[in-house]
Design a protein around this motif. Structure first.
Motif, PDB file in Angstrom:
ATOM      1  N   ASN A   1     -10.174   2.102   0.136  1.00 15.61           N
ATOM      2  CA  ASN A   1     -10.680   0.742   0.338  1.00 15.61           C
ATOM      3  C   ASN A   1      -9.594  -0.207   0.815  1.00 15.61           C
ATOM      4  O   ASN A   1      -9.839  -1.079   1.653  1.00 15.61           O
ATOM      5  CB  ASN A   1     -11.309   0.218  -0.956  1.00 15.61           C
TER       6      ASN A   1
ATOM      7  N   ARG B   1      -9.176   0.348   4.391  1.00 14.19           N
ATOM      8  CA  ARG B   1     -10.288  -0.251   5.153  1.00 14.19           C
ATOM      9  C   ARG B   1     -10.100  -1.754   5.324  1.00 14.19           C
ATOM     10  O   ARG B   1     -10.367  -2.303   6.404  1.00 14.19           O
ATOM     11  CB  ARG B   1     -11.618   0.037   4.457  1.00 14.19           C
TER      12      ARG B   1
ATOM     13  N   ASN C   1     -10.432   6.264  -4.248  1.00 12.44           N
ATOM     14  CA  ASN C   1     -11.285   5.215  -3.690  1.00 12.44           C
ATOM     15  C   ASN C   1     -10.519   3.917  -3.472  1.00 12.44           C
ATOM     16  O   ASN C   1     -10.739   3.214  -2.474  1.00 12.44           O
ATOM     17  CB  ASN C   1     -12.479   4.970  -4.608  1.00 12.44           C
TER      18      ASN C   1
ATOM     19  N   SER D   1     -11.569  -3.293  -5.275  1.00 12.84           N
ATOM     20  CA  SER D   1     -11.333  -3.160  -3.834  1.00 12.84           C
ATOM     21  C   SER D   1     -12.637  -2.974  -3.063  1.00 12.84           C
ATOM     22  O   SER D   1     -12.768  -3.450  -1.934  1.00 12.84           O
ATOM     23  CB  SER D   1     -10.387  -1.986  -3.562  1.00 12.84           C
ATOM     24  N   VAL D   2     -13.616  -2.303  -3.666  1.00 12.24           N
ATOM     25  CA  VAL D   2     -14.877  -2.098  -2.948  1.00 12.24           C
ATOM     26  C   VAL D   2     -15.651  -3.407  -2.822  1.00 12.24           C
ATOM     27  O   VAL D   2     -16.272  -3.670  -1.774  1.00 12.24           O
ATOM     28  CB  VAL D   2     -15.740  -1.006  -3.637  1.00 12.24           C
TER      29      VAL D   2
END
Length: 251
Positions: free
Chosen positions: A137, A140, A133, A89-90
């Motif tokens: 993400n 986001r 996280n 995802s990052v």
């Protein structure tokens, strides 16, 4: 006794070949990622020419499960794929500015997260932070898509299938639990401009595992799997059209 030893030796050789092939695959993916960590070069960064006859542009965005998504057959829609295999995802959020805004999508379909969560088998002590996280993400990506003017169809993370023998040493039952946890969070992101598409429920059996008839391996769908998703996706897109939730982008 000699037959048994030969059988054991043959089994050992076969297992080692499987492990070697898997290790080679991951080694190549690792070094490819080192050359282009966010996958910026995977797709052209220049603006894709708009189809003057199109009405609504849809972009599939995420990891290999998005990359493999077969575009449904529905008039009035144009489909573009911006999935990349192996991405977390990052990595996906990092490449968003290069791969999404120039396409001017009316709708973004997001499928991402399993590559984060499958690492729990390797780093069990980091399970909590991996899940946290991943959730942040995904949120986001949703926010960036909305800020870009798109309607978001956020899919729940697909279930995982039966894990093959060569992968079991690097797997954990906690991965399935983490998928369920992130999917529960995904449902909380629903709002006027964010529609939750529950792909997990369509693909999973009563145990929460991917139905074998829909899987090509432990992580990916076959053609039949995408066809069953598209049956529901087409219904959703037709409803979006009928309700005039999005307007055609004719720039």
């Amino acid at each position: 006794m000699s037959s048994l030893l030969l059988l054991m030796l043959g089994g050992s050789i076969f297992l080692n070949i499987l492990i070697f092939d898997k290790a080679k695959k991951y080694y190549l993916e690792l070094n490819e990622t080192r050359l282009d960590p966010s996958g910026l070069n995977h797709y052209p960064v220049n603006l894709k020419k708009l189809n003057p006859e199109r009405q609504i542009r849809v972009v599939f965005f995420g990891d290999s499960r998005a990359e493999g998504w077969i575009s449904p057959n529905i008039s009035g829609y144009e489909f573009i794929n911006r999935g990349i295999h192996g991405q977390t995802s990052v990595q996906t959020i990092q490449r968003f500015p290069s791969h999404l805004p120039s396409l001017q999508p009316n709708i973004v379909i997001i499928q991402v997260g399993v590559n984060d969560l499958k690492t729990i088998g390797l780093f069990p002590e980091r399970s909590e932070s991996i899940v946290t996280n991943c959730r942040e993400n995904i949120k986001r990506i949703v926010e960036e898509s909305k800020n870009n003017g798109a309607l978001v169809i956020l899919t729940t993370i697909f279930p995982v299938g039966k894990v093959p023998l060569q992968r079991k040493p690097f797997w954990s039952d906690q991965i399935g639990k983490a998928v369920n946890e992130v999917n529960s969070y995904i449902t909380t992101l629903a709002e006027d401009r964010v529609i939750i598409f529950d792909a997990f429920s369509i693909l999973a059996d009563s145990q929460g595992m991917m139905l074998q008839k829909y899987g090509s391996d432990e992580l990916h769908l076959n053609k039949q799997g995408y066809e069953i998703l598209n049956q529901q996706l087409v219904k959703l897109l037709k409803k979006i059209t009928n309700d005039n939730i999005v307007s055609p982008n004719l720039k």
